[in-house]
Design a protein around this motif. Structure first.
Motif, PDB file in Angstrom:
ATOM      1  N   ALA A  37      19.430  -9.279   6.457  1.00 60.22           N
ATOM      2  CA  ALA A  37      18.743  -8.161   5.796  1.00 60.22           C
ATOM      3  C   ALA A  37      17.341  -8.588   5.363  1.00 60.22           C
ATOM      4  CB  ALA A  37      19.554  -7.678   4.592  1.00 60.22           C
ATOM      5  N   ARG A  38      17.256  -9.809   4.822  1.00 60.19           N
ATOM      6  CA  ARG A  38      15.959 -10.301   4.344  1.00 60.19           C
ATOM      7  C   ARG A  38      14.945 -10.373   5.503  1.00 60.19           C
ATOM      8  NH1 ARG A  38      17.149 -15.408   2.576  1.00 60.19           N
ATOM      9  NH2 ARG A  38      18.481 -14.495   0.984  1.00 60.19           N
ATOM     10  N   GLU A  39      15.435 -10.837   6.649  1.00 59.31           N
ATOM     11  CA  GLU A  39      14.552 -10.931   7.815  1.00 59.31           C
ATOM     12  C   GLU A  39      14.068  -9.564   8.278  1.00 59.31           C
ATOM     13  OE1 GLU A  39      15.669 -13.121  11.447  1.00 59.31           O
ATOM     14  OE2 GLU A  39      16.227 -14.712  10.025  1.00 59.31           O
ATOM     15  N   ILE A  40      14.994  -8.600   8.300  1.00 60.12           N
ATOM     16  CA  ILE A  40      14.631  -7.248   8.725  1.00 60.12           C
ATOM     17  C   ILE A  40      13.587  -6.663   7.766  1.00 60.12           C
ATOM     18  CG2 ILE A  40      15.476  -4.877   9.036  1.00 60.12           C
ATOM     19  CD1 ILE A  40      18.146  -6.122   9.953  1.00 60.12           C
ATOM     20  N   ILE A  41      13.813  -6.844   6.460  1.00 62.07           N
ATOM     21  CA  ILE A  41      12.874  -6.315   5.463  1.00 62.07           C
ATOM     22  C   ILE A  41      11.488  -6.943   5.646  1.00 62.07           C
ATOM     23  CG2 ILE A  41      12.304  -6.269   2.984  1.00 62.07           C
ATOM     24  CD1 ILE A  41      15.343  -5.985   2.455  1.00 62.07           C
ATOM     25  N   GLN A  42      11.475  -8.259   5.893  1.00 61.09           N
ATOM     26  CA  GLN A  42      10.180  -8.934   6.082  1.00 61.09           C
ATOM     27  C   GLN A  42       9.394  -8.340   7.250  1.00 61.09           C
ATOM     28  OE1 GLN A  42      11.110 -13.099   6.321  1.00 61.09           O
ATOM     29  NE2 GLN A  42      11.117 -13.346   4.101  1.00 61.09           N
ATOM     30  N   GLY A  43      10.093  -8.147   8.379  1.00 59.52           N
ATOM     31  CA  GLY A  43       9.438  -7.591   9.572  1.00 59.52           C
ATOM     32  C   GLY A  43       8.976  -6.161   9.344  1.00 59.52           C
ATOM     33  N   PHE A  44       9.829  -5.387   8.691  1.00 59.87           N
ATOM     34  CA  PHE A  44       9.559  -3.979   8.398  1.00 59.87           C
ATOM     35  C   PHE A  44       8.348  -3.862   7.463  1.00 59.87           C
ATOM     36  CE2 PHE A  44      11.539  -0.128   5.978  1.00 59.87           C
ATOM     37  CZ  PHE A  44      10.810   0.777   6.721  1.00 59.87           C
ATOM     38  N   PHE A  45       8.365  -4.658   6.386  1.00 55.06           N
ATOM     39  CA  PHE A  45       7.291  -4.613   5.405  1.00 55.06           C
ATOM     40  C   PHE A  45       5.957  -5.051   6.023  1.00 55.06           C
ATOM     41  CE2 PHE A  45       4.991  -6.661   1.723  1.00 55.06           C
ATOM     42  CZ  PHE A  45       4.654  -5.472   1.109  1.00 55.06           C
ATOM     43  N   LYS A  46       6.038  -6.095   6.849  1.00 55.36           N
ATOM     44  CA  LYS A  46       4.829  -6.615   7.486  1.00 55.36           C
ATOM     45  C   LYS A  46       4.177  -5.541   8.357  1.00 55.36           C
ATOM     46  CE  LYS A  46       3.340 -10.532  10.166  1.00 55.36           C
ATOM     47  NZ  LYS A  46       3.807 -11.398  11.256  1.00 55.36           N
ATOM     48  N   GLU A  47       5.003  -4.838   9.112  1.00 59.41           N
ATOM     49  CA  GLU A  47       4.438  -3.822  10.008  1.00 59.41           C
ATOM     50  C   GLU A  47       3.898  -2.619   9.220  1.00 59.41           C
ATOM     51  OE1 GLU A  47       6.784  -2.781  13.403  1.00 59.41           O
ATOM     52  OE2 GLU A  47       5.246  -1.374  14.105  1.00 59.41           O
ATOM     53  N   LEU A  48       4.642  -2.209   8.175  1.00 60.48           N
ATOM     54  CA  LEU A  48       4.156  -1.092   7.339  1.00 60.48           C
ATOM     55  C   LEU A  48       2.817  -1.448   6.711  1.00 60.48           C
ATOM     56  CD1 LEU A  48       7.302   0.034   5.314  1.00 60.48           C
ATOM     57  CD2 LEU A  48       5.990   1.483   6.865  1.00 60.48           C
ATOM     58  N   LYS A  49       2.765  -2.668   6.146  1.00 61.67           N
ATOM     59  CA  LYS A  49       1.571  -3.101   5.439  1.00 61.67           C
ATOM     60  C   LYS A  49       0.384  -3.227   6.396  1.00 61.67           C
ATOM     61  CE  LYS A  49       0.244  -6.848   2.533  1.00 61.67           C
ATOM     62  NZ  LYS A  49       0.640  -8.223   2.235  1.00 61.67           N
ATOM     63  N   GLY A  50       0.634  -3.837   7.553  1.00 62.45           N
ATOM     64  CA  GLY A  50      -0.425  -3.998   8.545  1.00 62.45           C
ATOM     65  C   GLY A  50      -0.999  -2.661   8.972  1.00 62.45           C
ATOM     66  N   THR A  51      -0.109  -1.706   9.217  1.00 59.00           N
ATOM     67  CA  THR A  51      -0.539  -0.378   9.654  1.00 59.00           C
ATOM     68  C   THR A  51      -1.348   0.301   8.551  1.00 59.00           C
ATOM     69  OG1 THR A  51       1.494  -0.241  10.937  1.00 59.00           O
ATOM     70  CG2 THR A  51       0.309   1.821  10.604  1.00 59.00           C
ATOM     71  N   LEU A  52      -0.859   0.160   7.312  1.00 59.85           N
ATOM     72  CA  LEU A  52      -1.532   0.785   6.165  1.00 59.85           C
ATOM     73  C   LEU A  52      -2.920   0.176   5.946  1.00 59.85           C
ATOM     74  CD1 LEU A  52      -1.176   2.726   3.697  1.00 59.85           C
ATOM     75  CD2 LEU A  52      -0.340   0.756   2.428  1.00 59.85           C
ATOM     76  N   VAL A  53      -2.976  -1.158   5.948  1.00 57.89           N
ATOM     77  CA  VAL A  53      -4.244  -1.846   5.687  1.00 57.89           C
ATOM     78  C   VAL A  53      -5.286  -1.471   6.735  1.00 57.89           C
ATOM     79  CG1 VAL A  53      -5.364  -4.124   5.670  1.00 57.89           C
ATOM     80  CG2 VAL A  53      -3.269  -3.763   4.366  1.00 57.89           C
ATOM     81  N   SER A  54      -4.909  -1.463   8.021  1.00 60.29           N
ATOM     82  CA  SER A  54      -5.922  -1.150   9.035  1.00 60.29           C
ATOM     83  C   SER A  54      -6.294   0.331   8.986  1.00 60.29           C
ATOM     84  CB  SER A  54      -5.487  -1.603  10.432  1.00 60.29           C
ATOM     85  OG  SER A  54      -4.307  -0.974  10.796  1.00 60.29           O
TER      86      SER A  54
END
Ligand code: HEC
Length: 194
Positions: A37-54
């Motif tokens: 679960a922790r791994e999935i959350i990390q990947g999910f959060f990273k992609e959300l954040k990356g998309t938001l920041v750009s």
């Protein structure tokens, strides 16, 4: 002889194959499930954040709302894999599709209570095996605190141009008025075990 051996091997494989899911259902490995679960959350959060920041860099917060509107649900769906169901939820919602069920609502309320008692929202995680329609399901939630960039779209002083785009996509929006460090919502994951 060779034939007999092959049969014996097959019998072992079949017996093992049949026994394993039953064992897994009786004794789920909580540490392993939490790790996944922790791994999935990390990947999910990273992609959300990356998309938001750009999106914020390219189009500013108002334009980024449009990007969140089309991308957030798409990114969420993408991170469902290997039997896991992934999402974000909150007590005060922007998108009604992210509404919590009874278990999620109770956990969010528990997180709020713990934060009020001084807990660090960055560290709040709840994991439990629950029974749903006669089926054992592993469920996990991880709190999402309100960070500084979030205030552009979830804070107390969201600018008029951003609010206009929010209202256009989310006429029932409840997700403004948050302060730094407050609980914005949570990641929520589940995996049926048998
Ligand atoms: C550019 C504006 C914008 C920014 C900045 C932003 N959000 Fe959001 N947020 C949205 C939009 C739009 C949605 C609805 C997405 C959807 O349709 O699922 C949303 C939804 C959410 C949800 C899902 C629950 C709900 O209310 O629907 C959470 C949790 C959330 N945001 C947390 C955060 C956090 C934490 C930050 C800061 C790291 C952040 N947001 C920054 C616009 C923004």
């Amino acid at each position: 002889m060779k034939q007999a051996l092959r049969h014996a091997a097959l019998a072992i494989v079949l017996a093992g194959g049949a026994a394993m899911p039953a064992l897994a259902a009786e004794k789920p490995d909580m540490a392993e499930l939490k790790g996944e679960a922790r791994e999935i959350i990390q990947g999910f959060f990273k992609e959300l954040k990356g998309t938001l920041v750009s999106a914020m860099k390219e189009k500013g917060p108002a334009g980024a709302v449009d990007v969140c509107n089309t991308k957030a649900q798409e990114i969420t769906a993408k991170h469902n894999a290997k039997g896991w169901q992934v999402g974000r939820t909150a007590l005060k919602l922007r998108n009604p599709k992210n509404a919590p069920d009874a278990w999620e609502k109770a956990v969010l309320e528990e997180f709020e209570k713990k934060i009020a008692e001084g807990a660090d929202p960055k560290k709040l995680v709840k994991a439990e095996i629950v029974e749903e329609n006669g089926r054992k399901v592993f469920r996990l939630m991880k709190a999402i605190p309100t960070m500084k960039p979030c205030l552009n779209c979830h804070g107390e002083k969201v600018s008029e141009d951003v609010l206009a785009v929010i209202r256009k996509h989310y006429p029932q929006d409840q997700a403004t008025g948050f302060r730094l460090g407050q609980l914005r919502g949570a990641f929520t994951l589940k995996k049926p075990l048998n």
